[in-house]
Each structure stands twice: as structure tokens, then as C-alpha cells.
Motif scaffolding. Structure first.
Motif, PDB file in Angstrom:
ATOM      1  N   PRO A  85     -58.902 -10.127 100.244  1.00 28.23           N
ATOM      2  CA  PRO A  85     -59.142  -9.061  99.204  1.00 28.23           C
ATOM      3  C   PRO A  85     -58.813  -9.592  97.950  1.00 28.23           C
ATOM      4  O   PRO A  85     -57.548 -10.072  97.847  1.00 28.23           O
ATOM      5  N   PHE A  86     -59.344  -9.236  96.973  1.00 31.41           N
ATOM      6  CA  PHE A  86     -59.066  -9.676  95.607  1.00 31.41           C
ATOM      7  C   PHE A  86     -57.693  -9.255  95.373  1.00 31.41           C
ATOM      8  O   PHE A  86     -57.221  -7.957  95.707  1.00 31.41           O
ATOM      9  N   GLY A  87     -56.881  -9.947  94.521  1.00 29.30           N
ATOM     10  CA  GLY A  87     -55.703  -9.475  94.452  1.00 29.30           C
ATOM     11  C   GLY A  87     -54.351  -9.887  95.429  1.00 29.30           C
ATOM     12  O   GLY A  87     -53.135  -9.722  95.402  1.00 29.30           O
ATOM     13  N   THR A  88     -54.715 -10.513  96.562  1.00 28.67           N
ATOM     14  CA  THR A  88     -53.753 -10.819  97.368  1.00 28.67           C
ATOM     15  C   THR A  88     -53.539 -12.193  97.850  1.00 28.67           C
ATOM     16  O   THR A  88     -52.927 -12.501  98.475  1.00 28.67           O
ATOM     17  N   GLY A  89     -54.490 -13.034  97.520  1.00 24.06           N
ATOM     18  CA  GLY A  89     -54.397 -14.353  97.750  1.00 24.06           C
ATOM     19  C   GLY A  89     -54.937 -15.449  96.601  1.00 24.06           C
ATOM     20  O   GLY A  89     -54.379 -15.264  95.228  1.00 24.06           O
ATOM     21  N   ARG A  90     -55.375 -16.509  96.610  1.00 25.36           N
ATOM     22  CA  ARG A  90     -56.050 -17.406  95.835  1.00 25.36           C
ATOM     23  C   ARG A  90     -57.343 -17.416  95.565  1.00 25.36           C
ATOM     24  O   ARG A  90     -57.866 -18.285  95.169  1.00 25.36           O
ATOM     25  N   ILE A  91     -58.208 -16.446  95.717  1.00 18.68           N
ATOM     26  CA  ILE A  91     -59.576 -16.171  95.392  1.00 18.68           C
ATOM     27  C   ILE A  91     -59.698 -15.165  94.096  1.00 18.68           C
ATOM     28  O   ILE A  91     -58.919 -13.895  94.434  1.00 18.68           O
ATOM     29  N   TYR A  92     -60.184 -15.716  93.025  1.00 17.67           N
ATOM     30  CA  TYR A  92     -60.099 -14.747  91.893  1.00 17.67           C
ATOM     31  C   TYR A  92     -61.432 -14.380  91.488  1.00 17.67           C
ATOM     32  O   TYR A  92     -62.362 -15.359  91.194  1.00 17.67           O
ATOM     33  N   PRO A  93     -61.881 -13.148  91.223  1.00 13.47           N
ATOM     34  CA  PRO A  93     -63.130 -12.827  90.568  1.00 13.47           C
ATOM     35  C   PRO A  93     -63.004 -13.025  89.212  1.00 13.47           C
ATOM     36  O   PRO A  93     -62.028 -12.990  88.416  1.00 13.47           O
ATOM     37  N   HIS A  94     -64.177 -13.006  88.391  1.00 17.25           N
ATOM     38  CA  HIS A  94     -64.049 -12.874  86.886  1.00 17.25           C
ATOM     39  C   HIS A  94     -65.069 -11.724  86.570  1.00 17.25           C
ATOM     40  O   HIS A  94     -65.102 -11.664  85.254  1.00 17.25           O
ATOM     41  N   GLU A  95     -65.869 -11.019  87.106  1.00 15.97           N
ATOM     42  CA  GLU A  95     -66.676 -10.115  86.832  1.00 15.97           C
ATOM     43  C   GLU A  95     -66.635  -8.807  87.537  1.00 15.97           C
ATOM     44  O   GLU A  95     -66.105  -8.937  88.638  1.00 15.97           O
ATOM     45  N   GLN A  96     -67.038  -7.814  86.934  1.00 11.30           N
ATOM     46  CA  GLN A  96     -67.121  -6.471  87.757  1.00 11.30           C
ATOM     47  C   GLN A  96     -68.256  -6.525  88.393  1.00 11.30           C
ATOM     48  O   GLN A  96     -69.463  -7.017  88.179  1.00 11.30           O
ATOM     49  N   THR A  97     -68.322  -5.630  89.599  1.00 12.26           N
ATOM     50  CA  THR A  97     -69.342  -5.480  90.280  1.00 12.26           C
ATOM     51  C   THR A  97     -69.976  -3.961  90.522  1.00 12.26           C
ATOM     52  O   THR A  97     -69.142  -3.091  90.148  1.00 12.26           O
ATOM     53  N   LEU A  98     -71.170  -3.846  90.820  1.00 11.92           N
ATOM     54  CA  LEU A  98     -71.833  -2.548  90.864  1.00 11.92           C
ATOM     55  C   LEU A  98     -72.131  -2.247  92.547  1.00 11.92           C
ATOM     56  O   LEU A  98     -72.073  -2.913  93.195  1.00 11.92           O
ATOM     57  N   SER A  99     -72.093  -1.036  92.534  1.00 11.61           N
ATOM     58  CA  SER A  99     -72.301  -0.351  94.114  1.00 11.61           C
ATOM     59  C   SER A  99     -73.556  -0.534  94.464  1.00 11.61           C
ATOM     60  O   SER A  99     -73.686  -0.847  95.754  1.00 11.61           O
ATOM     61  N   GLY A 100     -74.566  -0.518  93.667  1.00 14.20           N
ATOM     62  CA  GLY A 100     -75.940  -0.614  94.369  1.00 14.20           C
ATOM     63  C   GLY A 100     -76.334  -2.194  94.979  1.00 14.20           C
ATOM     64  O   GLY A 100     -76.794  -2.032  96.027  1.00 14.20           O
ATOM     65  N   PRO A 101     -76.081  -3.163  94.450  1.00 12.02           N
ATOM     66  CA  PRO A 101     -76.377  -4.379  94.771  1.00 12.02           C
ATOM     67  C   PRO A 101     -75.520  -4.579  96.192  1.00 12.02           C
ATOM     68  O   PRO A 101     -75.635  -5.329  97.209  1.00 12.02           O
ATOM     69  N   LYS A 102     -74.067  -4.053  95.995  1.00 11.86           N
ATOM     70  CA  LYS A 102     -73.029  -4.198  97.321  1.00 11.86           C
ATOM     71  C   LYS A 102     -73.559  -3.491  98.465  1.00 11.86           C
ATOM     72  O   LYS A 102     -73.692  -3.937  99.691  1.00 11.86           O
ATOM     73  N   ALA A 103     -74.133  -2.254  98.132  1.00  9.28           N
ATOM     74  CA  ALA A 103     -75.044  -1.640  99.462  1.00  9.28           C
ATOM     75  C   ALA A 103     -76.056  -2.181  99.978  1.00  9.28           C
ATOM     76  O   ALA A 103     -76.324  -2.312 101.012  1.00  9.28           O
ATOM     77  N   ASP A 104     -76.912  -2.775  99.055  1.00 12.51           N
ATOM     78  CA  ASP A 104     -78.116  -3.388  99.360  1.00 12.51           C
ATOM     79  C   ASP A 104     -77.630  -4.731 100.399  1.00 12.51           C
ATOM     80  O   ASP A 104     -78.265  -4.893 101.556  1.00 12.51           O
ATOM     81  N   ARG A 105     -76.802  -5.430  99.804  1.00 16.60           N
ATOM     82  CA  ARG A 105     -76.396  -6.570 100.513  1.00 16.60           C
ATOM     83  C   ARG A 105     -75.674  -6.325 101.751  1.00 16.60           C
ATOM     84  O   ARG A 105     -75.986  -7.380 102.911  1.00 16.60           O
ATOM     85  N   LEU A 106     -75.022  -5.146 102.011  1.00 17.06           N
ATOM     86  CA  LEU A 106     -74.263  -5.088 103.268  1.00 17.06           C
ATOM     87  C   LEU A 106     -75.566  -4.411 104.372  1.00 17.06           C
ATOM     88  O   LEU A 106     -75.212  -4.832 105.560  1.00 17.06           O
ATOM     89  N   LYS A 107     -76.621  -3.689 104.006  1.00 22.82           N
ATOM     90  CA  LYS A 107     -77.339  -3.631 104.973  1.00 22.82           C
ATOM     91  C   LYS A 107     -78.242  -4.779 105.453  1.00 22.82           C
ATOM     92  O   LYS A 107     -78.430  -4.980 106.715  1.00 22.82           O
ATOM     93  N   LEU A 108     -78.192  -5.697 104.549  1.00 24.94           N
ATOM     94  CA  LEU A 108     -78.715  -6.888 104.945  1.00 24.94           C
ATOM     95  C   LEU A 108     -77.864  -7.758 105.833  1.00 24.94           C
ATOM     96  O   LEU A 108     -78.289  -8.487 107.099  1.00 24.94           O
ATOM     97  N   TYR A 109     -76.734  -7.768 105.673  1.00 29.13           N
ATOM     98  CA  TYR A 109     -75.503  -8.370 106.486  1.00 29.13           C
ATOM     99  C   TYR A 109     -75.639  -7.803 107.828  1.00 29.13           C
ATOM    100  O   TYR A 109     -75.743  -8.255 108.897  1.00 29.13           O
ATOM    101  N   GLN A 110     -75.701  -6.315 107.903  1.00 30.03           N
ATOM    102  CA  GLN A 110     -75.674  -5.774 109.039  1.00 30.03           C
ATOM    103  C   GLN A 110     -76.777  -5.921 109.885  1.00 30.03           C
ATOM    104  O   GLN A 110     -76.685  -5.825 111.167  1.00 30.03           O
TER     105      GLN A 110
END
Length: 433
Positions: free
Chosen positions: A116-141
Motif C-alpha cells: 500500500p502506498f505510504g507503507t513501504g518503498r514503492i512510491y507513486p507520482h501521479e493521481q489516479t481516477l476511479s474509472g480506469p481502476k474499476a475497468d482493470r479490476l473487472k479484467l483482473y477478476q
């Protein structure tokens, strides 16, 4: 610590599907309808059929994700996709041309433990949007696969990591694919256990900064959470704990961050003189270039400073460069951001110029389109597709490291890492080792 693993990737059997160039595709977020159809026509095995499945006539809701899963299962059943027998790291090289100069970017694909961001050594640099995440989650599922990798960067000034992998590149030829933009993509499979162990050890202390694929990374976290709740994650080594990531050294000479220029519309017609007057309270004009957009951009590039921006006004085709007089003005416009964030050219452009000076002095509500190459800028201004073109200096890797390392996210469209990493070079199962 960045926790990476070799993995048994799924790759195309080229004897069955034909040349790799016909079956790879760009990631979903840069594929329009015309390119999607072109890739569909290229091969019945093209990765776009999973990465961005077309809606079938009469389809409803989530049918396209179910279809993607059926397609993927069919390919694995018939042997078009085969899982490698040994846990491997995959060296991935991309050769490409930008503005007439040839570059080569080198890295490797591995599984990286999700944090999870903020807990370890992996850092994001951009904000994300809910739409693309919902789309990718359905593909993963639906599929239980990482179809395309996240793009991560790590510090390695001495190139220790890649040097160990490079020793193996002469021992066997790569598989190779040329994409629709002419980028040559090459892949080698590294199975040597001593080398894999050495790479894992070298990467352990290093932070990883996400360059591209923030939505896919956050989707991986959500998928892991769901799988844990369903009792499907057997232990900390289960495949769901990881995501497939392309890892590139921040010192790699082929690592390019392209500028993202703004084509500003929804404004009244504005001349160069009017725009200069609007900027006058806070900017000095440091270069006037008449109708020569290329000379304006060359000045911004040579200046090499985040506080110098280029502007072109479509009404009279006038181009000039402007330098921010006092950076302290940004303190009041973005008080919650760090000094490094406030000093970015893209921050200055949006917070000061587009959100304040242009509406107050010129009128309108600025709307932006985003392009990366000067030809795209000059084509758009010649076609009068905007009222103002703003030329923005690219951010550097030092900006990404400083801002992301402070757990702060850059303004939208701050970075464009070219070229995109192809889908279809390697697939990663989230169910099988």
C-alpha cells in the motif's frame, strides 16, 4: 525494501501464432477505436483482444471481461500461450526514435511485491481516477492475470543491476517485435539462478518509483484485498501478493521523459501582445521568435529551467518565451504543496497562468489538450484547434524522485515516459506459480 521475484511467465508460442509483431499491443490507455480495430485485424491472437476487448453487438454490462477470459483460456488451452518451465527474469529492450535521435531503453520484467502506498518503498507520482481502476479490476477478476506490466524506476547510478543481466544477452538471440510506432522491442529470458539471486539482493534496498501504470498497481492492491477476503491467498508467496513490473534504472541513458505541451482552448481570440500584457505582472519576456515555434521551443530547451515557458498565440501566430520573475508567488497559490512541486513548470502554468492570469486578464475558462511533439503543436495551431499553445519543459528524474519520495503526487500530465511498454511480451498469472 523492494521485494522482487523471478516468475514463470506466459508467452506466445510463435510457431503457432506467427510473428510477435502481429500479436503485441500498446497498453489500454493509449488505444483509440481505430488502433483497436487495426490490432484486431492483425491477428486472432493479438493481445488487444484481452487488454481492451471490443464490445460485442448486443452485449451488456461486463460481457467484454467474460469474453477476454474466454479468449485467454482458449489460448492457453490450445498452446498459443505457454507458461515457461523455469522461474525467470525477462530482459526487455526498446529501441526508438524521438525528434530524429535514436535511443535504447533497457530494463527487466519481474514480479514485485505489492505494498500500500505510504507503507513501504514503492512510491507513486501521479493521481489516479476511479474509472480506469474499476475497468482493470473487472479484467483482473475475470482473467486472473496481469495482462500488461506496471513501469517502475529504481536508483542505480553505477548500473550494477543491469550489468549482471547484460552478460547473458549475447548467449541467445532475443524475440523481437516492432510496434505500430516503429519501436523495436526485444526480450531475453534469464533463468540462471545465481544471477536471479544476485538481482534480488541488489534490488532489496532500493526504492521503486512508479513511472506508468498507477491504475494497474492500485488495482493489484484491490484485487489482493478481495482475494484475501475470499480465502484464496494461501501465504505471503502466493501470486496475488505481486504484480508484474518492468524495472528500469533511473540512470539508464535511454530513459526519456517527454514534455507534455498544452493546447489551450475555450478562450476568446488572443494576440501575442494581449497574452504578454496578461503575464506582465509576474513574467519577463526572455525571447521573441515571431512565427517560429521551433525556435521558441529550442530556447525553452536550452534554458533548461522549470520557470521558463513558451507560448504561441494562434490569432497572430506569435511565439515568445516568458520567465517567472519571483517564485514566491506560487507559495500562496499552492500553500499545501512542497517547494519542489510549486517549482515545476506545469505547476506554474496551471496554478498561475491558466487558473488565475488568463481568466482574470483575458477571460474564458481554459481547457487543455495534451501533446508531446512539436509537430503535434504546430499542426494543431495551423489548424486553429486552440487559442494558445503552451510549451512546457519536461520534468527530470530528479523531480520525480524528490516529489514522489516526499509522498507527494505531481500535477496531472506532468510526465510522459516514451515509449509505452507493450502488452503481450509476457503475461503474469495471478493464480499460478
Amino acid at each position: 525494501m523492494a521485494d522482487i521475484r523471478a516468475f514463470r511467465g506466459f508467452r506466445y508460442d510463435l510457431g503457432q501464432v506467427g510473428p510477435l509483431s502481429g500479436v503485441v499491443a500498446p497498453p489500454y490507455d493509449v488505444v483509440d477505436a481505430a488502433l483497436q480495430q487495426k490490432l484486431y485485424d492483425a491477428s486472432p491472437y493479438n493481445a488487444i483482444r484481452i487488454e481492451l476487448t471490443k464490445d460485442s453487438p448486443g452485449a451488456h454490462g461486463d460481457d467484454k471481461y467474460t469474453q477476454a477470459a474466454r479468449t485467454l483460456n482458449g489460448w492457453t488451452s490450445e498452446g498459443a500461450l505457454r507458461q515457461d518451465t523455469a522461474r525467470s527474469l525477462y530482459v526487455y529492450e526498446q529501441e526508438f526514435v524521438v525528434e530524429g535521435v535514436t535511443h535504447t531503453r533497457r530494463g527487466f520484467l519481474a514480479r514485485v511485491r505489492l505494498e500500500p502506498f505510504g507503507t513501504g518503498r514503492i512510491y507513486p507520482h501521479e493521481q489516479t481516477l476511479s474509472g480506469p481502476k474499476a475497468d482493470r479490476l473487472k479484467l483482473y477478476q475475470a482473467t486472473g492475470f496481469n495482462i500488461s506490466p506496471v513501469f517502475g524506476l529504481y536508483p542505480d547510478a553505477e548500473n550494477e543491476v543491469y550489468a549482471k543481466l547484460e552478460l547473458f544477452l549475447r548467449k541467445s538471440p532475443p524475440v523481437e517485435a516492432t510496434d505500430h510506432l516503429g519501436v523495436v522491442n526485444r526480450l531475453w529470458v534469464i533463468t540462471d539462478s545465481a544471477t536471479v539471486s544476485a538481482i534480488i539482493g541488489l534490488m532489496g534496498p532500493k526504492p521503486v518509483f512508479i513511472a506508468d501504470g498507477h491504475h494497474r498497481y492500485e488495482t493489484g492492491l484491490k484485487y489482493l484485498e478481495e482475494q484475501k477476503a475470499a480465502g484464496n491467498v494461501q501465504d505471503d508467496e502466493a501470486a496475488q501478493n505481486f504484480c508484474m513490473m518492468m524495472l528500469v534504472s533511473m540512470s539508464d541513458p535511454g530513459l526519456l521523459i517527454l514534455p507534455t505541451h498544452r493546447l489551450v482552448s475555450a478562450l476568446p481570440a488572443v494576440t501575442g501582445q494581449q497574452l504578454k500584457a496578461a503575464l506582465a505582472d509576474h513574467f519577463d519576456i526572455v525571447g521573441a521568435f515571431g512565427n517560429d515555434a521551433a525556435a521558441c521551443w529550442e530556447h525553452v530547451e536550452i534554458e533548461g529551467s522549470q520557470d521558463v515557458l513558451g507560448f504561441g498565440t494562434v490569432a497572430d501566430n506569435e511565439w515568445f518565451a516568458a520567465k517567472l520573475r519571483d517564485p514566491a508567488v506560487m507559495d500562496g497559490l499552492a500553500p499545501d504543496q512542497t517547494k519542489a512541486w510549486r517549482g515545476l513548470g506545469v505547476s506554474i502554468l496551471h496554478k498561475l497562468v491558466l487558473e488565475r492570469l488568463v481568466p482574470e486578464k483575458i477571460g474564458g475558462t481554459p481547457a487543455c489538450q495534451y501533446v508531446h511533439l512539436m509537430k503535434e503543436v504546430t499542426d494543431a495551431t495551423a489548424a486553429k484547434q486552440c487559442q494558445i499553445a503552451a510549451l512546457v519543459p519536461p520534468v527530470g528524474m530528479d523531480h520525480v524522485e524528490t516529489i514522489a519520495g516526499a509522498r507527494e503526487k505531481m500535477p496531472p500530465k506532468s510526465t510522459y515516459f516514451y515509449p509505452k511498454i507493450l502488452t503481450g511480451m509476457v503475461f503474469n498469472s495471478l493464480k499460478k506459480d
